[in-house]
Write a protein that holds these residues in place. Structure first.
Motif, PDB file in Angstrom:
ATOM      1  N   ASN A 146      39.751  46.427  53.594  1.00 50.88           N
ATOM      2  CA  ASN A 146      39.581  46.808  52.196  1.00 50.88           C
ATOM      3  C   ASN A 146      40.419  45.858  51.346  1.00 50.88           C
ATOM      4  O   ASN A 146      41.400  45.282  51.825  1.00 50.88           O
ATOM      5  CB  ASN A 146      40.014  48.257  51.955  1.00 50.88           C
ATOM      6  N   LEU A 147      40.048  45.732  50.082  1.00 51.84           N
ATOM      7  CA  LEU A 147      40.690  44.741  49.222  1.00 51.84           C
ATOM      8  C   LEU A 147      41.010  45.321  47.862  1.00 51.84           C
ATOM      9  O   LEU A 147      40.205  46.058  47.273  1.00 51.84           O
ATOM     10  CB  LEU A 147      39.751  43.535  49.050  1.00 51.84           C
ATOM     11  N   GLN A 148      42.197  44.998  47.353  1.00 51.14           N
ATOM     12  CA  GLN A 148      42.589  45.317  45.981  1.00 51.14           C
ATOM     13  C   GLN A 148      42.939  44.021  45.268  1.00 51.14           C
ATOM     14  O   GLN A 148      43.701  43.204  45.792  1.00 51.14           O
ATOM     15  CB  GLN A 148      43.797  46.248  45.945  1.00 51.14           C
ATOM     16  N   LEU A 149      42.367  43.844  44.078  1.00 49.58           N
ATOM     17  CA  LEU A 149      42.671  42.698  43.241  1.00 49.58           C
ATOM     18  C   LEU A 149      43.260  43.185  41.916  1.00 49.58           C
ATOM     19  O   LEU A 149      42.772  44.169  41.347  1.00 49.58           O
ATOM     20  CB  LEU A 149      41.417  41.871  42.952  1.00 49.58           C
ATOM     21  N   HIS A 150      44.289  42.519  41.442  1.00 48.22           N
ATOM     22  CA  HIS A 150      44.893  42.832  40.149  1.00 48.22           C
ATOM     23  C   HIS A 150      44.987  41.554  39.322  1.00 48.22           C
ATOM     24  O   HIS A 150      45.409  40.506  39.831  1.00 48.22           O
ATOM     25  CB  HIS A 150      46.298  43.414  40.309  1.00 48.22           C
ATOM     26  N   ALA A 151      44.591  41.639  38.063  1.00 54.76           N
ATOM     27  CA  ALA A 151      44.792  40.532  37.129  1.00 54.76           C
ATOM     28  C   ALA A 151      46.086  40.789  36.371  1.00 54.76           C
ATOM     29  O   ALA A 151      46.364  41.918  35.960  1.00 54.76           O
ATOM     30  CB  ALA A 151      43.621  40.432  36.155  1.00 54.76           C
ATOM     31  N   HIS A 152      46.878  39.736  36.195  1.00 53.17           N
ATOM     32  CA  HIS A 152      48.186  39.869  35.568  1.00 53.17           C
ATOM     33  C   HIS A 152      48.263  39.009  34.308  1.00 53.17           C
ATOM     34  O   HIS A 152      47.814  37.861  34.292  1.00 53.17           O
ATOM     35  CB  HIS A 152      49.280  39.444  36.548  1.00 53.17           C
ATOM     36  N   TYR A 153      48.831  39.611  33.263  1.00 51.02           N
ATOM     37  CA  TYR A 153      49.022  38.930  31.990  1.00 51.02           C
ATOM     38  C   TYR A 153      50.488  39.075  31.595  1.00 51.02           C
ATOM     39  O   TYR A 153      51.124  40.085  31.909  1.00 51.02           O
ATOM     40  CB  TYR A 153      48.111  39.531  30.915  1.00 51.02           C
ATOM     41  N   HIS A 164      51.680  42.859  31.949  1.00 53.51           N
ATOM     42  CA  HIS A 164      50.624  43.880  31.970  1.00 53.51           C
ATOM     43  C   HIS A 164      49.636  43.511  33.071  1.00 53.51           C
ATOM     44  O   HIS A 164      49.246  42.346  33.207  1.00 53.51           O
ATOM     45  CB  HIS A 164      49.913  43.926  30.615  1.00 53.51           C
ATOM     46  N   SER A 165      49.256  44.490  33.866  1.00 52.51           N
ATOM     47  CA  SER A 165      48.317  44.251  34.966  1.00 52.51           C
ATOM     48  C   SER A 165      47.182  45.251  34.916  1.00 52.51           C
ATOM     49  O   SER A 165      47.344  46.373  34.419  1.00 52.51           O
ATOM     50  CB  SER A 165      49.035  44.369  36.329  1.00 52.51           C
ATOM     51  N   LEU A 166      46.034  44.864  35.434  1.00 57.00           N
ATOM     52  CA  LEU A 166      44.911  45.790  35.522  1.00 57.00           C
ATOM     53  C   LEU A 166      44.145  45.566  36.807  1.00 57.00           C
ATOM     54  O   LEU A 166      44.087  44.442  37.323  1.00 57.00           O
ATOM     55  CB  LEU A 166      43.979  45.650  34.314  1.00 57.00           C
ATOM     56  N   VAL A 167      43.578  46.636  37.320  1.00 56.09           N
ATOM     57  CA  VAL A 167      42.807  46.579  38.563  1.00 56.09           C
ATOM     58  C   VAL A 167      41.454  45.933  38.297  1.00 56.09           C
ATOM     59  O   VAL A 167      40.776  46.260  37.309  1.00 56.09           O
ATOM     60  CB  VAL A 167      42.605  47.997  39.136  1.00 56.09           C
ATOM     61  N   PHE A 200      47.112  34.857  30.301  1.00 54.91           N
ATOM     62  CA  PHE A 200      46.763  35.150  31.694  1.00 54.91           C
ATOM     63  C   PHE A 200      47.758  34.461  32.612  1.00 54.91           C
ATOM     64  O   PHE A 200      48.114  33.297  32.422  1.00 54.91           O
ATOM     65  CB  PHE A 200      45.346  34.645  31.973  1.00 54.91           C
ATOM     66  N   ALA A 201      48.235  35.200  33.637  1.00 49.10           N
ATOM     67  CA  ALA A 201      49.193  34.643  34.586  1.00 49.10           C
ATOM     68  C   ALA A 201      48.567  34.371  35.948  1.00 49.10           C
ATOM     69  O   ALA A 201      48.854  33.353  36.578  1.00 49.10           O
ATOM     70  CB  ALA A 201      50.392  35.577  34.744  1.00 49.10           C
ATOM     71  N   GLY A 202      47.715  35.304  36.420  1.00 49.97           N
ATOM     72  CA  GLY A 202      47.114  35.092  37.721  1.00 49.97           C
ATOM     73  C   GLY A 202      46.482  36.349  38.270  1.00 49.97           C
ATOM     74  O   GLY A 202      46.437  37.393  37.615  1.00 49.97           O
ATOM     75  N   VAL A 203      45.970  36.257  39.484  1.00 53.81           N
ATOM     76  CA  VAL A 203      45.357  37.380  40.196  1.00 53.81           C
ATOM     77  C   VAL A 203      46.059  37.525  41.534  1.00 53.81           C
ATOM     78  O   VAL A 203      46.272  36.532  42.242  1.00 53.81           O
ATOM     79  CB  VAL A 203      43.845  37.163  40.418  1.00 53.81           C
ATOM     80  N   SER A 204      46.442  38.750  41.868  1.00 57.84           N
ATOM     81  CA  SER A 204      47.051  39.012  43.174  1.00 57.84           C
ATOM     82  C   SER A 204      46.078  39.806  44.035  1.00 57.84           C
ATOM     83  O   SER A 204      45.212  40.516  43.525  1.00 57.84           O
ATOM     84  CB  SER A 204      48.369  39.782  43.025  1.00 57.84           C
ATOM     85  N   VAL A 213      46.650  34.939  44.582  1.00 57.47           N
ATOM     86  CA  VAL A 213      45.563  34.132  45.130  1.00 57.47           C
ATOM     87  C   VAL A 213      44.992  33.187  44.075  1.00 57.47           C
ATOM     88  O   VAL A 213      44.398  32.168  44.405  1.00 57.47           O
ATOM     89  CB  VAL A 213      44.426  35.011  45.706  1.00 57.47           C
ATOM     90  N   ILE A 214      45.166  33.551  42.803  1.00 54.46           N
ATOM     91  CA  ILE A 214      44.717  32.701  41.696  1.00 54.46           C
ATOM     92  C   ILE A 214      45.869  32.615  40.700  1.00 54.46           C
ATOM     93  O   ILE A 214      46.419  33.639  40.304  1.00 54.46           O
ATOM     94  CB  ILE A 214      43.460  33.280  41.008  1.00 54.46           C
ATOM     95  N   ARG A 215      46.241  31.407  40.303  1.00 51.04           N
ATOM     96  CA  ARG A 215      47.374  31.240  39.407  1.00 51.04           C
ATOM     97  C   ARG A 215      47.009  30.314  38.258  1.00 51.04           C
ATOM     98  O   ARG A 215      46.411  29.261  38.448  1.00 51.04           O
ATOM     99  CB  ARG A 215      48.559  30.663  40.181  1.00 51.04           C
ATOM    100  N   ALA A 216      47.360  30.722  37.031  1.00 51.96           N
ATOM    101  CA  ALA A 216      47.116  29.896  35.858  1.00 51.96           C
ATOM    102  C   ALA A 216      48.079  28.718  35.851  1.00 51.96           C
ATOM    103  O   ALA A 216      49.250  28.857  36.193  1.00 51.96           O
ATOM    104  CB  ALA A 216      47.287  30.727  34.588  1.00 51.96           C
ATOM    105  N   VAL A 217      47.591  27.561  35.475  1.00 48.54           N
ATOM    106  CA  VAL A 217      48.447  26.374  35.428  1.00 48.54           C
ATOM    107  C   VAL A 217      48.596  25.830  34.014  1.00 48.54           C
ATOM    108  O   VAL A 217      49.535  25.072  33.745  1.00 48.54           O
ATOM    109  CB  VAL A 217      47.907  25.259  36.353  1.00 48.54           C
ATOM    110  N   GLU A 218      47.702  26.184  33.113  1.00 42.98           N
ATOM    111  CA  GLU A 218      47.795  25.671  31.750  1.00 42.98           C
ATOM    112  C   GLU A 218      48.739  26.536  30.923  1.00 42.98           C
ATOM    113  O   GLU A 218      48.873  27.734  31.148  1.00 42.98           O
ATOM    114  CB  GLU A 218      46.404  25.622  31.109  1.00 42.98           C
ATOM    115  N   GLY A 219      49.399  25.906  29.965  1.00 36.89           N
ATOM    116  CA  GLY A 219      50.347  26.616  29.124  1.00 36.89           C
ATOM    117  C   GLY A 219      51.721  26.743  29.748  1.00 36.89           C
ATOM    118  O   GLY A 219      52.600  27.396  29.180  1.00 36.89           O
ATOM    119  N   ARG A 220      51.933  26.129  30.897  1.00 37.59           N
ATOM    120  CA  ARG A 220      53.231  26.177  31.556  1.00 37.59           C
ATOM    121  C   ARG A 220      54.098  25.021  31.074  1.00 37.59           C
ATOM    122  O   ARG A 220      53.606  23.935  30.768  1.00 37.59           O
ATOM    123  CB  ARG A 220      53.073  26.105  33.076  1.00 37.59           C
TER     124      ARG A 220
END
Length: 222
Positions: free
Chosen positions: A60-67, A95-98, A126-130, A145-152
């Motif tokens: 099973n898999l859970q993904l969260h987007a992080h801001y 802030h994170s959301l499923v 946006f920061a990334g997805v875990s 698993v996904i990480r934002a690179v712009e704006g750093r």
């Protein structure tokens, strides 16, 4: 997340003025929807990213987007008033959301919106997805698993482990070797053979990305 009333905060500061100052950071990491700096939904987003790939039938898999906030002044939180006032420990708001994951046998589809929120006073980005995979009572450690690179402020180096190439992110998991602690919930890191096989573990996302492929493989299943 708790915001201490001005009167209560002022009284606390008066007591602590000679002991280490005070803090304007919010107390607790969970941002209340009533907070004036709670992120505001962007009605005209420009970047929606589709996530697709493979998930072993046994998993099973859970993904969260992080801001996260990019502004520090007035946009921080601290674990406790004491921690913030005496130790000066404060973190930018987050802030994170499923993310709903739709699966058809071993195929998965999900999506997230990079510019889901308006920047606002705190400069939300946006920061990334875990991701965290589980098998019965065994749960992998959640990691990016996904990480934002712009704006750093500093460039993110690319290599075989993390890059912007269209190649898939691959987690190879061997759950049967996890240890069982007293609480009965096993925790396992899905990183089997990652170095030996030079597997990509993280996708670096820029403003042109529209698709990301993820593969989560249970090595203990036939």
């Amino acid at each position: 997340m708790i915001r201490i009333p001005f009167a209560g905060l002022s009284a606390a500061c008066m007591v602590m003025i000679g002991l280490g100052g005070c803090t304007s950071a919010r107390i607790g990491s969970e941002l209340s929807v009533d907070d004036p700096d709670y992120p505001v939904r962007n009605d005209a987003p420009r970047q929606v990213v589709q996530v697709s790939g493979q998930l072993s039938a046994s998993l099973n898999l859970q993904l969260h987007a992080h801001y996260g906030a990019t502004v520090t002044e007035g946009c921080t939180w601290t674990p406790s008033l004491i921690t913030g006032a005496f130790e000066g420990v404060a973190f930018r708001l987050q802030h994170s959301l499923v993310l709903p994951v739709h699966r058809d046998d071993q195929r998965i589809i999900s999506e997230f919106t990079v510019d889901r929120y308006l920047p606002g006073r705190c400069g939300w980005q946006f920061a990334g997805v875990s991701a965290a995979v589980s098998k019965g009572q065994t749960v992998s450690i959640a990691r990016t698993v996904i990480r934002a690179v712009e704006g750093r402020s500093t460039p993110v180096p690319q290599d075989w482990q993390a890059n912007m190439q269209p190649s898939p992110v691959i987690w190879r998991c061997r759950f049967d070797s996890a240890d069982s602690p007293d609480d009965g919930i096993e925790v396992f890191y899905c990183g089997e053979d990652i170095r030996e096989q030079r597997l990509k573990g993280e996708h670096l996302l820029d403003s042109t990305t529209t698709r990301v492929e993820l593969r989560f493989i249970d090595l203990d299943s036939p």
